[in-house]
Design a protein around this motif. Structure first.
Motif: not given
Length: 198
Positions: A23-29
């Motif tokens: 989830x954190x990765x997709x937010x940054x992405x």
């Protein structure tokens, strides 16, 4: 008449460390590193912030894991581009430019944010080290150079690439990928010629 289980609530979704990281990765992405917080992760996972802090002691730990995931993803994307007409060096360079163009949030997180500086205070520069190792392998002529000279060529080329990549990423200038590739190729030839590699 009640059937067995009618009065039971549906089971809650299990929140795992992997789900938090994804989830954190997709937010940054998608939204950039500025959007990353325990609250934004919780909203994406439809839970409270409590499970996040039970997986991670701090947001700093989340940031480091996301940054490492972003490095792995970036390296895979950069190495994905293949064109048999190009040298391996040019394929990697074009892969880097395409990453800047197509993964705007991740490119900014890895190269244009305080996020990078904060990460490097606690960790090694694995992205640059991996790209330098790939750089040495894609041109046999570099093996005859002292490592310091090869690093100088790499640093200058990356600085030039980063300038072009940033322009593409931020839409500062209209630049076709083919024109950008030609610019990089010219710079690489100039740098290697300067070191006597023809």
């Amino acid at each position: 008449m009640l059937f067995k289980g009618d009065d039971e609530m549906p089971p809650k979704a299990v929140i795992t460390k992997e789900k938090v990281l994804n989830a954190a990765f997709e937010i940054v992405r998608g939204q950039g590193v500025e959007a990353l917080s325990a609250r934004s992760i919780a909203q994406r996972l439809k839970c409270s912030t409590q499970p996040i802090y039970s997986m991670y002691a701090s947001m700093e730990e989340v940031n480091d894991d996301v940054y490492n995931r972003a490095i792995d993803y970036a390296l895979a994307r950069m190495n994905q581009y293949r064109n048999e007409k190009n040298s391996a060096a040019m394929n990697l360079a074009i892969g880097c430019l395409l990453f800047a163009q197509e993964e705007k949030g991740l490119f900014r997180a890895l190269y244009l944010s305080d996020y990078r500086r904060q990460f490097l205070v606690r960790n090694t520069d694995r992205l640059s080290e991996s790209l330098f190792a790939a750089f040495l392998q894609i041109d046999n002529r570099l093996s005859v150079l002292e490592e310091s000279k090869a690093k100088t060529i790499f640093f200058k080329l990356v600085t030039y690439w980063l300038g072009i990549g940033t322009s593409i990423n931020t839409n500062t200038i209209e630049l076709d990928i083919n024109d950008a590739t030609e610019m990089l190729e010219e710079m690489y030839k100039m740098l290697t010629r300067k070191e006597g590699l023809l």
